[in-house]
Structures are given as C-alpha cells and as structure tokens.
Design an enzyme around this catalytic site. Sequence first.
Site, PDB file in Angstrom:
ATOM      1  N   GLU A   7       0.019  -1.330   5.662  1.00 30.10           N
ATOM      2  CA  GLU A   7       1.119  -0.937   6.547  1.00 30.10           C
ATOM      3  C   GLU A   7       1.012   0.532   6.920  1.00 30.10           C
ATOM      4  O   GLU A   7       1.301   0.926   8.055  1.00 30.10           O
ATOM      5  CB  GLU A   7       2.463  -1.203   5.854  1.00 30.10           C
ATOM      6  CG  GLU A   7       3.681  -0.992   6.744  1.00 30.10           C
ATOM      7  CD  GLU A   7       4.218   0.443   6.750  1.00 30.10           C
ATOM      8  OE1 GLU A   7       5.059   0.772   7.601  1.00 30.10           O
ATOM      9  OE2 GLU A   7       3.776   1.251   5.882  1.00 30.10           O
ATOM     10  N   GLU A   8       0.577   1.343   5.951  1.00 24.30           N
ATOM     11  CA  GLU A   8       0.592   2.785   6.139  1.00 24.30           C
ATOM     12  C   GLU A   8      -0.438   3.277   7.147  1.00 24.30           C
ATOM     13  O   GLU A   8      -0.391   4.432   7.564  1.00 24.30           O
ATOM     14  CB  GLU A   8       0.379   3.494   4.789  1.00 24.30           C
ATOM     15  CG  GLU A   8       1.489   3.263   3.765  1.00 24.30           C
ATOM     16  CD  GLU A   8       2.800   3.944   4.129  1.00 24.30           C
ATOM     17  OE1 GLU A   8       2.888   4.510   5.237  1.00 24.30           O
ATOM     18  OE2 GLU A   8       3.730   3.899   3.307  1.00 24.30           O
ATOM     19  N   GLU A  18      11.939  -1.438   3.714  1.00 21.39           N
ATOM     20  CA  GLU A  18      11.600  -0.018   3.804  1.00 21.39           C
ATOM     21  C   GLU A  18      12.814   0.832   3.412  1.00 21.39           C
ATOM     22  O   GLU A  18      13.963   0.398   3.554  1.00 21.39           O
ATOM     23  CB  GLU A  18      11.187   0.329   5.244  1.00 21.39           C
ATOM     24  CG  GLU A  18       9.853  -0.240   5.676  1.00 21.39           C
ATOM     25  CD  GLU A  18       8.676   0.623   5.221  1.00 21.39           C
ATOM     26  OE1 GLU A  18       8.891   1.612   4.486  1.00 21.39           O
ATOM     27  OE2 GLU A  18       7.542   0.290   5.603  1.00 21.39           O
ATOM     28  N   ASP A  68       0.825  -1.209   0.000  1.00 25.49           N
ATOM     29  CA  ASP A  68       0.000   0.000   0.000  1.00 25.49           C
ATOM     30  C   ASP A  68       0.859   1.259   0.000  1.00 25.49           C
ATOM     31  O   ASP A  68       2.054   1.232   0.355  1.00 25.49           O
ATOM     32  CB  ASP A  68      -0.967   0.007   1.180  1.00 25.49           C
ATOM     33  CG  ASP A  68      -0.260  -0.020   2.537  1.00 25.49           C
ATOM     34  OD1 ASP A  68       0.722  -0.784   2.684  1.00 25.49           O
ATOM     35  OD2 ASP A  68      -0.673   0.721   3.445  1.00 25.49           O
ATOM     36  N   ASP A 127       8.672   4.475  -1.237  1.00 19.69           N
ATOM     37  CA  ASP A 127       8.040   3.761  -0.119  1.00 19.69           C
ATOM     38  C   ASP A 127       6.878   2.906  -0.620  1.00 19.69           C
ATOM     39  O   ASP A 127       5.740   3.330  -0.581  1.00 19.69           O
ATOM     40  CB  ASP A 127       7.561   4.800   0.895  1.00 19.69           C
ATOM     41  CG  ASP A 127       7.028   4.204   2.183  1.00 19.69           C
ATOM     42  OD1 ASP A 127       7.264   3.016   2.431  1.00 19.69           O
ATOM     43  OD2 ASP A 127       6.364   4.938   2.935  1.00 19.69           O
TER      44      ASP A 127
END
Length: 390
Positions: A142-143, A170, A80, A110
């Site tokens: 994740e975000e 990351e 995501d 990212d």
Amino acid sequence: MPAQPQTTTMAELTKLIGFDTTSRDSNLPLIDYVVGRLDALGITSTLIHNAEGDKANLLATIPAADGTRTGGIVLSGHTDVVPVDGQSWSSEPFTPDIRDGKLYARGACDMKAYLAVIMAKLDDLVAAKLSEPLHLAFSYDEEIGCIGAVDLVSAITETGLKPRAAIVGEPTSMRVVRGHKSVNVIRVDFRGIAAHSSLTPQGVNAITAAAEFTRFVESMAQDFKADGPFDDAFIVPYTTTTVNKISGGIAVNTIPAECTLHFEFRSIGADDPTELIERFRAEARRIEATMRKQQQDVGIEFTVLAQTPGLDTPQDADIVALAAELGGLPSPDKATYGTEAGLFFNAGIPTVVCGPGDIAQAHAPDEFIELEQITACEAFFENLLTKLAV
C-alpha cells in the site's frame, strides 16, 4: 486512569510489529502467521501473490451463521510499513515500547494496531453467530502506491462476494472519513542531445525541456488554486499538483542529454484524473515537438507510475451511519492522504476509512499510537460483534 488495551490485543500487536514488513521486503512471514491463526479456527484463506511470489494479499471470509459467504462487510488493512532508514529513533523500531500512554514502533499507527485488534477478536468473530459474513482483506505494498490491493479488490469482485460495504482501518483517530483525493504519480523522461556547452546549437538541452514542463505543472497548480473546482471538506479544498523530484546532467560544461522528473497530482472528486493525465501528456508531446524542431533524435517518455483512486462515499450511505453507530466519530472532513478505500469505492463497494491513531504520527521517527486509540478500536469491534449477532 484511562482504560488499557486488552492483553490479547497487545500480544497480537507485538507479534505483528515484530514482522519487518517494510515495503521493499516480503510480507509473507506475517501473512503466514495470519493464515495459521485462521486455519486453527477453520477459516480458509486465499492468497493473491505478486508476480515475484515474495508478497501476498490475504482474503478470508468468516461466514454468517447460516453459512452465507456473500454480502457482508470487508475489514481492510495493509500489512506493509515505510522504511526507518535515516531516521533517529529513541527505541527499537520493530519492538514496541510503551511510554506515557503511547506505544512507539514502526507500524504502530499505520496500521498494525487496527490489524492487531482484528487478530485479537478472531476467536470471537468466528464463534459468533453472525447475521452476515465478514471478509478480511489484508494487502501488500500500500505504501508504494496501493499496488497489492488492485488484485485483492479484483479477487473480491471476480469471486462474487458482493460485500455491501467496506471499512478501511487507516489511522483517522477513529473518525469516520468518507472521502479522500486521488493520488497520481508520474515520471517524465526527457532525452535530448549532448554537446559541448560552447556549441549549444549542436545539442538539445533535456533540462531546459524539463524546466518547461515544470513551469506547466506549476501553472496548472495555480489554476486549480484560483479557479477550482473546490470541495471545502478538504484542508486544501482543490486539486493540487507539484514536481517533487528532478535529476539530469553530467557536467557543468556539457549540454545535458538526459533529465528525469517525477510529479504528482491529487485530485478532488470533481476533477477527472484520467482527463488530467491526458492534459499533462499533451503538454509533454507539445514540448517534444518543439525539441524535434532542433533535432529529430530526441524524445519524451511519459509514464504513470501509480494511481490511487479517490474516495467519495455519499453522506447518506449505510456504511457511514453504521460506522458511527459502532463508535466511529462522525466527521464532515475528508482525508488529505490516499488509501486503498478508493479501489473498493471504484468497485461499487460503499467504503469508509476509520481506524485508530493519528495520521500525523505515520511514517515519522518514533511513530506512536496512543493506547486510548487502541481501546477505542477494541470497543468499535465489540460493538460490531453485538450489531451482527443473530
């Protein structure tokens, strides 16, 4: 002239960026694409969906040459990206644009560049005679709090894969990062009693209660800063906490019956996040008891919205040395931001964060990654193949 990323990597990155996987939307088109690529190579994928069924984690194992599927290394990344709403971009966010040695697009840094390198190397990874398996672990959401990875890591442990290490890609500018703080997000709802502002004794002011709680959060922040504990590997070497959002009231002449605040704290390894949550919760209960001395029909609701565990892999862990051997840049620093690495670490899997791109470019308008970073990540995976070749 610096070495350019391989054509296959750039093609994969263009494909992945083209999937708008903003966290509020489904990531299934991207996941389906990855499943198709793996299927074509004879690799079975396991999907772990969210409750609504519109998002999924992907778990797939590339076995060792002797067929072994347990042990080995997890290659972890999230699918995501954050929204582009309200941001001013110089180019189309979901179409890569290369300018001055940089590739601009949402997710370029990212963290779709890392995923693209893995996808570009799939054929080689599957064809190689590996001494140990590799596990692909691609997550959703994740975000917005590392939500998907909770079930993903559970699936890894429950199926008995027992990986010996994990690499979370990351953006670290290809530095080997072995630690970051925990991230804890909490909402506190204050329910008072409305009244005309000329009759204050008849009401219970929810904003006043929220302000009192805010002062407590600030006092905790000052205590952390003054008294520690401290970890000098962080830019901010102590636990931090702050109220970042607050709303309440309906009119200037009405005692507010409702107020909601959101706060977070980010704790270093020496502070126990569970214990800290209970300290904040206890303060909310104390304030609630004070409110009820005025009137009984009031209350405070304390809700933990998200918890991302911290990462604190020991310096002498094998994965730290391995990542450096593969081309990651050794670093004493720990990351200021949270990642899914803490979930793997809590599951007993030694983990490092190491991926292409600078976190300073993440989430920003005109997000970019330097092409040299993609090339460095390609070299990292080529070295991994060489290292694991039988």
